[in-house]
Scaffold this active site. Structure first.
Site, mmCIF file in Angstrom:
data_model
loop_
_atom_site.group_PDB
_atom_site.id
_atom_site.type_symbol
_atom_site.label_atom_id
_atom_site.label_comp_id
_atom_site.label_asym_id
_atom_site.label_seq_id
_atom_site.Cartn_x
_atom_site.Cartn_y
_atom_site.Cartn_z
ATOM 1 N N GLU A 114 -6.758 -21.133 -53.589
ATOM 2 C CA GLU A 114 -5.370 -20.750 -53.307
ATOM 3 C C GLU A 114 -4.518 -21.972 -52.976
ATOM 4 O O GLU A 114 -5.054 -23.044 -52.678
ATOM 5 C CB GLU A 114 -5.348 -19.754 -52.135
ATOM 6 C CG GLU A 114 -5.942 -20.337 -50.856
ATOM 7 C CD GLU A 114 -6.134 -19.288 -49.768
ATOM 8 O OE1 GLU A 114 -6.629 -18.199 -50.078
ATOM 9 O OE2 GLU A 114 -5.786 -19.586 -48.610
ATOM 10 N N LYS A 116 -2.240 -24.667 -51.046
ATOM 11 C CA LYS A 116 -2.089 -25.156 -49.675
ATOM 12 C C LYS A 116 -0.586 -25.349 -49.463
ATOM 13 O O LYS A 116 0.006 -26.311 -49.948
ATOM 14 C CB LYS A 116 -2.849 -26.469 -49.485
ATOM 15 C CG LYS A 116 -2.827 -26.954 -48.049
ATOM 16 C CD LYS A 116 -3.800 -28.109 -47.859
ATOM 17 C CE LYS A 116 -3.954 -28.460 -46.393
ATOM 18 N NZ LYS A 116 -2.717 -28.954 -45.777
ATOM 19 N N ASP A 118 2.939 -26.185 -48.088
ATOM 20 C CA ASP A 118 3.422 -27.295 -47.273
ATOM 21 C C ASP A 118 4.442 -26.784 -46.258
ATOM 22 O O ASP A 118 5.650 -26.984 -46.404
ATOM 23 C CB ASP A 118 4.049 -28.354 -48.191
ATOM 24 C CG ASP A 118 4.317 -29.643 -47.446
ATOM 25 O OD1 ASP A 118 3.830 -29.785 -46.312
ATOM 26 O OD2 ASP A 118 5.027 -30.499 -47.997
ATOM 27 N N TYR A 225 -2.682 -16.105 -44.687
ATOM 28 C CA TYR A 225 -3.955 -16.428 -45.322
ATOM 29 C C TYR A 225 -5.146 -16.240 -44.387
ATOM 30 O O TYR A 225 -6.236 -16.681 -44.685
ATOM 31 C CB TYR A 225 -3.956 -17.843 -45.898
ATOM 32 C CG TYR A 225 -3.472 -18.930 -44.951
ATOM 33 C CD1 TYR A 225 -4.189 -19.252 -43.808
ATOM 34 C CD2 TYR A 225 -2.295 -19.626 -45.215
ATOM 35 C CE1 TYR A 225 -3.749 -20.230 -42.947
ATOM 36 C CE2 TYR A 225 -1.851 -20.615 -44.358
ATOM 37 C CZ TYR A 225 -2.582 -20.902 -43.231
ATOM 38 O OH TYR A 225 -2.135 -21.871 -42.375
ATOM 39 N N LYS A 314 -6.574 -32.222 -51.729
ATOM 40 C CA LYS A 314 -5.221 -32.762 -51.695
ATOM 41 C C LYS A 314 -4.824 -33.149 -53.110
ATOM 42 O O LYS A 314 -5.617 -33.747 -53.840
ATOM 43 C CB LYS A 314 -5.173 -33.999 -50.786
ATOM 44 C CG LYS A 314 -5.250 -33.650 -49.311
ATOM 45 C CD LYS A 314 -3.953 -33.019 -48.849
ATOM 46 C CE LYS A 314 -3.862 -32.936 -47.353
ATOM 47 N NZ LYS A 314 -2.745 -33.616 -46.780
ATOM 48 N N CYS A 411 38.681 -48.284 -55.184
ATOM 49 C CA CYS A 411 40.115 -48.559 -55.120
ATOM 50 C C CYS A 411 40.465 -49.617 -54.076
ATOM 51 O O CYS A 411 41.617 -50.037 -53.990
ATOM 52 C CB CYS A 411 40.897 -47.271 -54.862
ATOM 53 S SG CYS A 411 40.657 -46.633 -53.196
ATOM 54 N N CYS A 426 36.931 -42.252 -48.189
ATOM 55 C CA CYS A 426 38.048 -43.001 -48.750
ATOM 56 C C CYS A 426 39.210 -42.023 -48.730
ATOM 57 O O CYS A 426 39.135 -40.956 -49.342
ATOM 58 C CB CYS A 426 37.759 -43.426 -50.190
ATOM 59 S SG CYS A 426 39.258 -44.019 -51.026
HETATM 60 S S1 IVH Z 1 -6.788 -22.022 -43.950
HETATM 61 C C1 IVH Z 1 -9.764 -22.511 -40.575
HETATM 62 N N1 IVH Z 1 -5.229 -21.757 -46.034
HETATM 63 O O1 IVH Z 1 -3.234 -26.472 -43.846
HETATM 64 C C2 IVH Z 1 -8.889 -22.676 -41.746
HETATM 65 N N2 IVH Z 1 -4.603 -23.330 -44.381
HETATM 66 O O2 IVH Z 1 -4.869 -28.792 -43.140
HETATM 67 C C3 IVH Z 1 -7.488 -22.430 -41.439
HETATM 68 N N3 IVH Z 1 -2.482 -24.472 -44.851
HETATM 69 O O3 IVH Z 1 -3.600 -25.745 -40.440
HETATM 70 C C4 IVH Z 1 -6.538 -22.855 -42.448
HETATM 71 N N4 IVH Z 1 -2.058 -23.452 -46.738
HETATM 72 O O4 IVH Z 1 -1.387 -25.082 -41.626
HETATM 73 C C5 IVH Z 1 -5.429 -22.408 -44.886
HETATM 74 N N5 IVH Z 1 -3.931 -21.395 -47.916
HETATM 75 C C6 IVH Z 1 -4.127 -22.020 -46.774
HETATM 76 C C7 IVH Z 1 -3.233 -22.980 -46.291
HETATM 77 C C8 IVH Z 1 -3.502 -23.627 -45.084
HETATM 78 C C9 IVH Z 1 -1.615 -24.334 -45.863
HETATM 79 C C10 IVH Z 1 -2.328 -25.418 -43.724
HETATM 80 C C11 IVH Z 1 -2.557 -24.815 -42.365
HETATM 81 C C12 IVH Z 1 -3.699 -25.564 -41.811
HETATM 82 C C13 IVH Z 1 -3.625 -26.852 -42.559
HETATM 83 C C14 IVH Z 1 -4.966 -27.526 -42.592
#
Ligand code: IVH
Length: 677
Positions: A114, A116, A118, A225, A314, A411, A426
């Site tokens: 899934e 991640k 931001d 999530y 990442k 100008c 200006c």
């Molecule tokens: S799971 C124990 N799922 O990434 C696992 N985190 O670097 C809990 N984040 O603190 C996190 N998308 O703020 C999970 N699909 C996703 C996420 C996600 C963003 C963030 C979250 C977490 C951080 C970890």
């Protein structure tokens, strides 16, 4: 030569500084990828020299402590972080470790893959189905109580399915969708307010507002999530089942999430995100891969900071370093002087960037970027290139700090910075740079939409001395134009006809086109709908302007002053004489047909609407609102206490069901983000 101890100490200090900037001030100074590299260097050293490792090393902590005024909340279970991998090889190695831990073959494991998001992590607690608390992550153990602000998040269910008893915690990410971010900054700009650096910072700042009314104005969204069953009363075998329940409760969940069988497919789907990241609703900084089977998760367990059953892949950094060649200033249509960076071209988020805004004088000073510096460039909201800050280059002599010019680069008139505003202007109305931008804006799509009158044509007409003001456009004749380079008899005639056609444009578009400070499309429409004609608008009192819905004192004063400026009065007189209507056609309703020919069924009550009002709102937007669900139904809006037969029918036919919290979005856009399954 430095000793390992010195290197560890200096890395710890540097990471702590970045943690403070990132977590406490929402103002990161280096790209995420560089931060990760520092952390990896520290962890490597600590494992190479175990005598240097310590329990309280920054390498083991999650985030920085809270520094704001919100009260503290201890998390029932720590909010952990995720370990990172940076390429497919490392991801494969993680999968190997998982397989080994489970004594299974790599291809026998089910993985959820899934995005991640931001944004920032948020924990929301519900008691007997009612939202009782919202908390930030903080340091992972103790976060901040932001309940009042969390309640303002529009796509967040305030109530779970009525049948749900006991305490549950829903964790996820607060974010601002990319399109919402652009609109938010546009709005900030039109109000003359500060623009946000990126969606994450905007979301973080909005969530930590002391006044929930401010949070409410911000387009925050929440994606869930994780479901934490605080009473231990639910039983699930699979992560995917928990996500399905969250979605049924009305939470937004990642529609791109896929559960795949085996490591090969897992790697394949995680790579899919690399290609499609720019098409998603939200900004992402990676892909999260989780073991789907919850019993397998128990076997794998946790390290001190992260689960072993999940990993973040990442994605390659969307922030790049490049050389700042120069800082220049451009003059906009309002005369605002905006500094921008001229950069050695660099590829960022899929396109070549050679210029990036620096917003204003204070921003340049705050970022302390100087010509010659190596700077970090990224795309705010995945769209607008901007300079984040300078990279320190030890031993390199920097130029002295850049000074904002005192005179207009176009100008030569003195530039003025008024009061406590951060912008510089200006103020010479005859400034050619302003004239150019004003006329381009007047003819642009959002304003009078004059075909054939783009940037280069306007510049040409200005250079030929044929125009200097928007009012001159309506006096152009075919004979004057047909002899110009690139314009024959035919195209000259079409251009004059296009300009002629613009005379009947509604007043609201003319107001937008005039580029009056603070008067954006929304205020222009409200003003035009209230006063119907420019004459009525121009002769109204300041109080009458302020009384218009959606027009605050700043917009009202700006409009009032515009109408009284002799030069503007002359312009409006000439436009009237040329035959512009300057009237707003009276339509019965100003709504857009977002639901044209679509059947939207409403069941249960929708907050702030009676049944009739909800149906009326749908019909007003070109839709129909039948009393029953059929194959042809576009969607079903599910309110409080919905009818079981409609819900069952929709489920049976696969008609999308959307929560009442999405009703406004549906009306405004014809679409939705969250569905109920
Ligand atoms: S799971 C124990 N799922 O990434 C696992 N985190 O670097 C809990 N984040 O603190 C996190 N998308 O703020 C999970 N699909 C996703 C996420 C996600 C963003 C963030 C979250 C977490 C951080 C970890």
């Amino acid at each position: 030569m430095t000793t390992p101890r010195e290197r560890v100490e200096s890395l710890r200090a540097e990471i702590a500084r970045h943690n403070e900037a990132y977590y406490a001030r929402d103002a990161p100074t280096i790209p995420d990828a560089d931060y990760d590299a520092l952390l990896i260097a520290l962890r490597d050293l600590e494992s190479e020299y175990p005598e240097l490792a310590s329990e309280d090393s920054v390498s083991r902590k999650v985030g920085a402590g809270s520094t704001t005024v919100f009260s503290e909340v201890a998390h029932a279970e720590p909010m952990l972080s995720l370990d990172n991998v940076f390429d497919v090889t490392e991801l494969g190695a993680w999968a190997e470790r998982v397989a080994k831990g489970l004594s299974l073959d790599l291809e026998q494991i089910d993985f959820a893959v899934e995005p991640k998001i931001d944004g920032l992590a948020l924990s929301i607690t519900y008691e007997d189905g009612v939202l009782v608390q919202g908390a930030t992550r903080g340091d992972g153990r103790v976060g901040e109580d932001v309940t009042d602000n969390v309640r303002t998040i529009k796509n967040l269910p305030k109530q779970l399915g009525a049948a749900h008893r006991g305490r549950v915690e829903v964790r996820g990410e607060v974010f601002i969708a990319k399109s919402d971010f652009l609109a938010l900054n546009e709005h900030q700009r039109s109000l003359g307010a500060k623009e946000f650096a990126n969606p994450r910072n905007a979301a973080a700042g909005s969530l930590r507002q002391k006044d929930p009314a401010v949070s409410r104005e911000r387009p925050l969204s929440f994606l869930s999530y994780q479901l934490v069953d605080l009473d231990g009363s639910m039983s699930f075998d699979r992560y995917a089942q928990t996500i399905a329940l969250l979605s049924r409760w009305g939470f937004l969940t990642a529609s791109e999430m896929k559960v795949v069988h085996g490591a090969s497919l897992m790697i394949e789907h995680s790579t899919w995100f690399e290609e499609h990241r720019h098409d998603l609703l939200y900004g992402i900084d990676g892909v999260v891969i989780k073991v789907d089977d919850l019993a397998q998760r128990d076997v794998l367990g946790f390290t001190s900071r992260a689960p072993r059953w999940a990993i973040a892949r990442k994605l390659p950094p969307e922030e790049r370093a490049t050389r700042l060649l120069a800082i220049e200033v451009s003059i906009g249509r309002t005369g605002r002087a905006t500094p921008y960076a001229v950069l050695e071209p660099v590829l960022v988020a899929g396109s070549r960037v050679s210029m990036a805004t620096l917003h204003n004088e204070d921003q340049v000073a705050q970022k302390d970027v100087r010509p010659g510096d190596l700077v970090i460039v990224r795309k705010a909201g995945d769209v607008i290139p901007e300079v984040v800050g300078a990279v320190r280059e030890p031993g390199k002599r920097r130029k002295s700090p850049w000074k904002f010019p005192t005179t207009c680069p176009d100008c030569g008139h003195p530039l003025v910075r008024v009061g406590d505003e951060s912008d510089t202007y200006c103020v010479n109305p005859a400034c050619p740079a302003q004239q150019l931008q004003q006329i381009i804006h007047f003819a642009s799509r959002g304003a009078l939409d004059i075909e054939g009158l783009g940037e280069s044509r306007v510049a040409q007409l200005l250079a030929e001395g044929l125009i200097g003001d928007v009012a001159d456009l309506f006096e152009l004749r075919v004979e004057q134009l047909s002899s110009l380079e690139g314009l024959g008899e035919l195209s000259a005639t079409s251009l004059v006809e296009a300009i002629e056609g613009a005379k009947s444009a509604p007043l609201s578009r003319v107001l937008v086109g005039l580029g009056i400070r603070h008067v954006g499309p929304v205020a222009a429409r409200e003003l035009a709908n209230t006063f119907h004609s420019y004459d009525a608008l121009a002769s109204s009192s300041l109080e009458a302007l302020e009384a218009v819905e959606g027009v605050g004192p700043v917009i009202a004063a700006s409009m009032y002053d515009y109408c009284r400026e002799p030069e503007n009065q002359e312009r409006m007189r000439r436009l009237t004489k040329s035959g512009l209507s300057l009237r707003e056609p009276q339509v019965t309703s100003a709504v857009v047909a977002t639901l044209a020919t679509r059947a939207v069924v409403v069941t249960g009550s929708v907050p702030a609407y009676s049944r009739e009002q909800a149906e009326e709102a749908i019909v007003e937007r070109g839709g129909t609102s039948p009393g029953s669900v059929s194959k042809k139904t576009y969607c079903v809006v599910v309110g409080e206490a919905p009818g079981a037969s409609k819900v069952n029918k929709a489920r049976e036919l696969g008609v999308p069901m959307i929560p009442a919290s999405e009703f406004e979005r549906l009306l405004a856009t014809g679409t939705w983000i969250t569905t109920i399954t």
